[in-house]
Enzyme design. Structure first.
Site, PDB file in Angstrom:
ATOM      1  N   GLU A  15       0.853  -1.178   0.000  1.00 52.48           N
ATOM      2  CA  GLU A  15       0.000   0.000   0.000  1.00 52.48           C
ATOM      3  C   GLU A  15       0.893   1.234   0.000  1.00 52.48           C
ATOM      4  O   GLU A  15       1.888   1.253   0.743  1.00 52.48           O
ATOM      5  CB  GLU A  15      -0.900   0.037   1.245  1.00 52.48           C
ATOM      6  CG  GLU A  15      -1.916   1.166   1.159  1.00 52.48           C
ATOM      7  CD  GLU A  15      -2.866   1.239   2.361  1.00 52.48           C
ATOM      8  OE1 GLU A  15      -2.736   0.444   3.290  1.00 52.48           O
ATOM      9  OE2 GLU A  15      -3.728   2.111   2.325  1.00 52.48           O
TER      10      GLU A  15
ATOM     11  N   MET B  28       0.321  -2.907   8.661  1.00 55.38           N
ATOM     12  CA  MET B  28      -0.379  -3.047   7.389  1.00 55.38           C
ATOM     13  C   MET B  28      -1.292  -4.266   7.402  1.00 55.38           C
ATOM     14  O   MET B  28      -0.893  -5.363   7.800  1.00 55.38           O
ATOM     15  CB  MET B  28       0.671  -3.156   6.270  1.00 55.38           C
ATOM     16  CG  MET B  28       0.077  -3.303   4.899  1.00 55.38           C
ATOM     17  SD  MET B  28      -0.905  -1.852   4.444  1.00 55.38           S
ATOM     18  CE  MET B  28      -2.094  -2.626   3.363  1.00 55.38           C
ATOM     19  N   GLU B  29      -2.504  -4.046   6.908  1.00 54.72           N
ATOM     20  CA  GLU B  29      -3.591  -5.019   7.043  1.00 54.72           C
ATOM     21  C   GLU B  29      -3.646  -6.076   5.946  1.00 54.72           C
ATOM     22  O   GLU B  29      -4.729  -6.603   5.666  1.00 54.72           O
ATOM     23  CB  GLU B  29      -4.917  -4.250   7.060  1.00 54.72           C
ATOM     24  CG  GLU B  29      -5.320  -3.592   5.717  1.00 54.72           C
ATOM     25  CD  GLU B  29      -4.948  -2.124   5.589  1.00 54.72           C
ATOM     26  OE1 GLU B  29      -4.015  -1.672   6.285  1.00 54.72           O
ATOM     27  OE2 GLU B  29      -5.582  -1.424   4.770  1.00 54.72           O
TER      28      GLU B  29
ATOM     29  N   HIS C 203      -6.877  -2.195  15.085  1.00 50.74           N
ATOM     30  CA  HIS C 203      -7.062  -1.462  13.824  1.00 50.74           C
ATOM     31  C   HIS C 203      -6.828  -2.367  12.608  1.00 50.74           C
ATOM     32  O   HIS C 203      -7.675  -2.457  11.720  1.00 50.74           O
ATOM     33  CB  HIS C 203      -6.103  -0.268  13.804  1.00 50.74           C
ATOM     34  CG  HIS C 203      -6.168   0.567  12.572  1.00 50.74           C
ATOM     35  ND1 HIS C 203      -6.885   1.744  12.503  1.00 50.74           N
ATOM     36  CD2 HIS C 203      -5.622   0.401  11.342  1.00 50.74           C
ATOM     37  CE1 HIS C 203      -6.768   2.261  11.302  1.00 50.74           C
ATOM     38  NE2 HIS C 203      -6.004   1.468  10.561  1.00 50.74           N
ATOM     39  N   GLU C 204      -5.684  -3.028  12.594  1.00 49.15           N
ATOM     40  CA  GLU C 204      -5.369  -3.861  11.421  1.00 49.15           C
ATOM     41  C   GLU C 204      -6.339  -5.030  11.312  1.00 49.15           C
ATOM     42  O   GLU C 204      -6.763  -5.407  10.225  1.00 49.15           O
ATOM     43  CB  GLU C 204      -3.927  -4.374  11.481  1.00 49.15           C
ATOM     44  CG  GLU C 204      -2.865  -3.289  11.634  1.00 49.15           C
ATOM     45  CD  GLU C 204      -3.007  -2.119  10.685  1.00 49.15           C
ATOM     46  OE1 GLU C 204      -3.496  -2.304   9.554  1.00 49.15           O
ATOM     47  OE2 GLU C 204      -2.642  -0.992  11.088  1.00 49.15           O
TER      48      GLU C 204
HETATM   49  N1  PHE Z   1      -3.047   0.863   5.818  1.00 51.29           N
HETATM   50  C1  PHE Z   1      -2.196   0.989   6.958  1.00 51.29           C
HETATM   51  C2  PHE Z   1      -3.125   1.249   8.140  1.00 51.29           C
HETATM   52  O1  PHE Z   1      -3.518   2.315   8.425  1.00 51.29           O
HETATM   53  C3  PHE Z   1      -1.224   2.079   6.909  1.00 51.29           C
HETATM   54  C4  PHE Z   1      -0.170   1.980   5.883  1.00 51.29           C
HETATM   55  C5  PHE Z   1      -0.236   2.759   4.752  1.00 51.29           C
HETATM   56  C6  PHE Z   1       0.904   1.152   6.075  1.00 51.29           C
HETATM   57  C7  PHE Z   1       0.747   2.697   3.807  1.00 51.29           C
HETATM   58  C8  PHE Z   1       1.895   1.105   5.146  1.00 51.29           C
HETATM   59  C9  PHE Z   1       1.835   1.883   4.013  1.00 51.29           C
HETATM   60  O2  PHE Z   1      -3.570   0.376   8.765  1.00 51.29           O
HETATM   61 ZN    ZN Z   2      -5.636   1.634   8.589  1.00 54.02          ZN
END
Ligand code: PHE
Ligand code: ZN
Length: 876
Positions: A127, A268-269, A302-303
């Site tokens: 991401e 990261m999810e 959150h994840e």
């Molecule tokens: N999507 C992740 C989160 O908020 C954040 C993230 C964005 C991590 C971009 C890595 C790179 O849970």
């Molecule tokens: Zn997030």
């Protein structure tokens, strides 16, 4: 790096993808400097896009292309063409199998996007647009595909992980081994993940509401295996909570978490395989502070919550980022509130929002929750998208009530499961489930800026009618001049002269949500004998500023009596801000500084109030940070802010010395460490008292600090005393404490990060030189974002005094670091530059120095799009 000026991308230009990818089969042969990637993509013309056959455009950056084949035939140029941004392939049929071979270099990948090495572990971060650094692909979230991944590696990396379920594994003839993973759910490429390393794991199980057993695993480097328990407990709590609150069950048979030391963000999810920054998952009582324990619980939540709000239902395009982030932050905040103290969690979140998101709105990168343009999407992982986005979802919750909101979220998940959708789809689901019209509410997504509510009141003694007049406005932001009125829920209460809540309506309610929709509105309440005192925007029911001419007396009254805990704290902030503003003025006018006795008495009162949650007492006592005072100022006079706050802090410490000492002693019970809400609250107040005492620099106070430092059995107490020594202790003792601490903890990465951060945020003169030395210390590592954030970020964001030195040395230092870091890791560099971009709000000298530092960065040339976007927009 930048060839020409990076292109701006607009939401209004969105088009559906030309081609879809039904299946993605990936095959990796891992080598540090030359990993081979083979991908087989089952591609099909998107029927929604048309019937003709335009060229297939694939994204790809820093890739070495080896071959391209369609349905088994190798292509040659010009049937395909390599561009700086990817690959363009001529297409002759509406469906085909595309096979691409390419090579990448994980070892030299310092951007930490795509496939890279952290210590000796391979891991990925895709991401937002990192997958294009792995292979050529339509790297956009509305292309959703079923992934199968085979990883081949030498045996020194025994653990091979990817998304979904492992369906095969074994040995190759050449002595390497492999594993194949299959993810049954469609997903966009940004949720792809791969991990390979010499890892250990802890394991547990979770039985879902419908009785399915899920295997839970947390992977780390062997030395950290003892630090996974808290994350595991948090994960199980989160899984249960999502079932109870949202009716959402986990959907695979296995859920894995991996801790890595090098990571640009928190975590990261990725589907079924979350990758975490070590700092956001690893903890043990000896090594982690209370705030680390709480941070871990909320980020693990959150994840995990993203599995539904993000993965099952994802974003159509990156302008919709808040669709998943705003909603998921709201979900994790409620989770944390349910697990800990709700009021304290709310205060922490609102402080962050008001200090940093309001500043974003007032600065050069202001953008709505759903931005309408960007150059580099990585720059839009902001407090506006995350935190203000969560506030917008919270307002929906307030307007619809818990049941209405749940009906809306159920409909949203049901309607859009397996799809890539927009913020508007979320709103439509809320509307349809509740049969209401949210047309005006939608402006919260499209309009940047922090709205202001100006409130005045009136009392008609003869009629017994109290009226509140509320006017809304929103200052222009750099991206938008004119603003429309918003739909704002304002929760209020009215206090009588003994401090009790008045009854507001015929239903007997003592609290009401006023719905503001126009520029000016008047609300009347009847049946009053005396004029009540309004408690406005309870629980911070909307992300706005409220202006009401409270007197100091009234604020003290609210601090004492408001039944809304949040507003008690808020009253204390307003009171402190009034006092600090006065001190700033006196300082500038050469008058002697004196802290108002009423403030001291109010603080004494709070400190002695045993009915209050100690964590709340700590929050009230701590005084607004310099940064938050700056945010509330029209023109930031950094030096005056520092002088005023230091004076107020020290005066309070001296005036309340016996009470602080007594409270400290009362709370300094020696009991085994447990990060539960009650103990955390007590430690928080205890260490707040300790820091105040230290600020007097009295001999006995510093002895007390030293004693705590030597006796501490948990990291919260240890770090608090070390920080007090660094800031207030005599130089020699402070230096030797720093050395002792390092000698003791140098083997522990998380503690070393904390140690670095405490030093760089020291308000002492000379800190900048110490920071320069620290950057040569073996503990510092320029390629590790946590260390960079601890040292340079700690200085720029948490060392208001030294960063804002009138000679501009702080800004120049940060500018130099940004230029260097941009060559290694553009995302980190672009975040680091932000504190110098708000130059327009500062008084003349600092403003000029900040601007010069920014210009220096721009003049360095060859900037990444990330840094270029932030710097060029802020110089406009
Ligand atoms: N999507 C992740 C989160 O908020 C954040 C993230 C964005 C991590 C971009 C890595 C790179 O849970
Ligand atoms: Zn997030």
């Amino acid at each position: 790096m930048q060839d020409a000026q990076p292109k701006t991308i607009y939401l209004k230009d969105y088009q559906v993808p030309d081609y879809l990818v039904d299946n993605t089969d990936l095959h990796f042969e891992l080598e540090p400097k030359a990993t081979l990637v083979k991908s087989q993509l089952k591609i099909r013309r998107n029927p929604e896009a048309g019937k003709d056959l335009p060229p297939l455009l694939l994204d790809g950056i820093d890739l070495e292309l080896l071959s391209v084949a369609i349905d088994g035939s190798i292509l040659s140029q010009p049937t395909y063409q390599v561009t700086p941004q990817g690959l363009s392939i001529s297409v002759e049929k509406p469906e085909f199998l595309l096979e691409i071979h390419n090579r990448i270099n994980p070892e030299d990948n310092t951007s930490l996007e795509g496939l890279y090495l952290s210590n000796d572990m391979y891991c990925t971060q895709c991401e937002a647009e990192g997958f294009r650094k792995i292979t050529f692909y339509p790297d956009r979230p509305d292309v959703m595909s079923k992934f199968t991944t085979t990883i081949v590696s030498p045996k020194d990396h025994p653990v091979l992980l990817s998304n979904g379920n492992q369906i095969d594994s074994g040995y190759c003839e050449d002595g390497r081994h492999f594993a194949t993973w299959e993810d049954p759910f469609v997903k966009p490429a940004y949720l792809f993940a791969l991990v390979a390393g010499d890892l250990q794991h802890v394991e547990d199980t979770f039985t879902t509401g419908s009785g399915r057993e899920v295997k839970l695993q947390i992977f780390t480097e062997p030395k950290n295996i003892g630090k996974c328990d808290h994350a595991m407990r948090s994960l199980k709590k989160a899984m249960r909570w999502d079932e109870e609150m949202y009716g959402r069950e986990y959907d695979l048979d296995i859920f894995m978490v991996v801790a890595v030391d090098h990571f640009n963000m928190g975590a990261m999810e990725n589907k079924g395989l979350n990758i975490f920054n070590s700092a956001c998952v690893l903890a043990s009582p000896e090594t982690a502070t209370d705030s680390a324990f709480q941070r871990i619980e909320s980020i693990v939540g959150h994840e995990y919550f993203h599995n539904w709000s993000g993965n099952r239902v994802t974003c159509r395009d990156w302008f919709q980022l808040s669709l998943k982030e705003g909603f998921t932050v709201f979900r994790d905040a409620e989770f944390s509130a349910d697990m800990n103290s709700r009021a304290v969690k709310r205060i922490e979140d609102v402080s962050l929002l008001r200090t940093n998101q309001f500043a974003e709105d007032a600065g050069p990168m202001a953008h709505p929750v759903r931005p309408d343009s960007y150059m580099e999407i990585s720059n839009f992982y902001t407090l506006t998208v995350y935190e203000k986005g969560a506030e917008v979802v919270r307002m929906l919750h307030t307007l619809l009530g818990p049941e209405g909101f749940r009906k809306g979220s159920d409909l949203y998940f049901e309607r859009h499961d397996g799809c890539a959708v927009t913020c508007d789809d979320f709103i439509v689901a809320m509307e349809d489930a509740n049969q209401i019209n949210l047309t005006q509410f939608r402006h919260w997504y499209s309009q940047a800026g922090t709205p202001v509510l100006d409130v005045t009141d009136d009392f008609d003694q003869a009629k017994g009618v109290y009226s509140l007049k509320i006017s809304q406005s929103c200052p222009s932001t750099t991206d938008q001049k004119d603003k429309l009125p918003l739909h704002i829920p304002v929760k209020i209460g009215l206090l009588d002269q003994s401090g009790n809540d008045c009854v507001l309506n015929s239903k007997g309610n003592t609290e009401e949500v006023l719905e503001i929709t126009k520029s000016d509105q008047v609300f009347e309440f009847s049946g009053f004998q005396e004029k009540p005192l309004p408690s406005l925007l309870r629980d911070f029911s909307a992300p706005v500023r409220v202006r009401y001419p409270y007197t100091e007396k009234q604020l003290i009254f609210l601090m004492r009596h408001d039944s809304d805990t949040f507003n008690r704290w808020d009253a204390s902030q307003r009171l402190a801000f009034l006092a600090l503003s006065k001190l700033q003025k006196d300082y500038r006018n050469g008058r002697a500084l004196q802290l108002q006795p009423e403030l001291v008495e109010a603080y004494r009162d709070v400190l002695s109030n045993t009915a209050l949650d100690p964590a709340l007492v700590a929050e009230i006592l701590r005084l607004p940070s310099e940064q938050s005072i700056a945010e509330m100022s029209d023109l930031i006079d950094a030096e005056a802010i520092v002088v005023a706050r230091e004076f107020a802090y020290k005066s309070l410490a001296e005036a309340l010395f016996p009470e602080l000492w007594a409270k400290y002693s009362e709370l300094n019970a020696q009991k085994p460490y447990d990060p539960n809400a009650k103990d955390i609250a007590e430690r928080s107040l205890k260490n707040t008292c300790l820091t105040y005492l230290a600020a007097t620099e009295k001999f006995e106070a510093l002895e007390l600090v030293q004693k705590q430092f030597e006796a501490a059995e948990n990291m919260t107490d240890s770090a608090a005393s070390l920080s007090a020594l660094i800031n207030y202790g005599d130089m020699q003792k402070s230096d030797s404490a720093i050395q002792d601490f390092y000698q003791h903890w140098k083997g522990d990465t998380q503690v070393v990060e904390l140690w670095l951060g405490l030093q760089s945020s020291s308000a002492r003169n000379g800190t900048l030189n110490k920071i320069k030395d620290l950057m040569g210390h073996p503990a510092f590592e320029v390629r590790n974002p946590n260390k960079v954030r601890a040292v340079i970020g700690g200085f720029a964001n948490r060392n208001f005094k030294q960063f804002h030195k009138e000679d501009g040395s702080g800004f120049r230092f940060v500018a130099e670091q940004v230029i260097l870091l941009d060559k290694l890791n553009p995302q980190i560099a672009a975040r680091l530059v932000v504190p110098i971009t708000r130059w327009k709000k500062y008084s003349k000298n600092l403003s000029e120095k900040m601007k010069a530092a920014l210009q220096h960065v721009l003049d360095a040339g060859e900037l990444s799009p990330d840094v270029f976007e932030v710097v060029s927009k802020s110089l406009k």
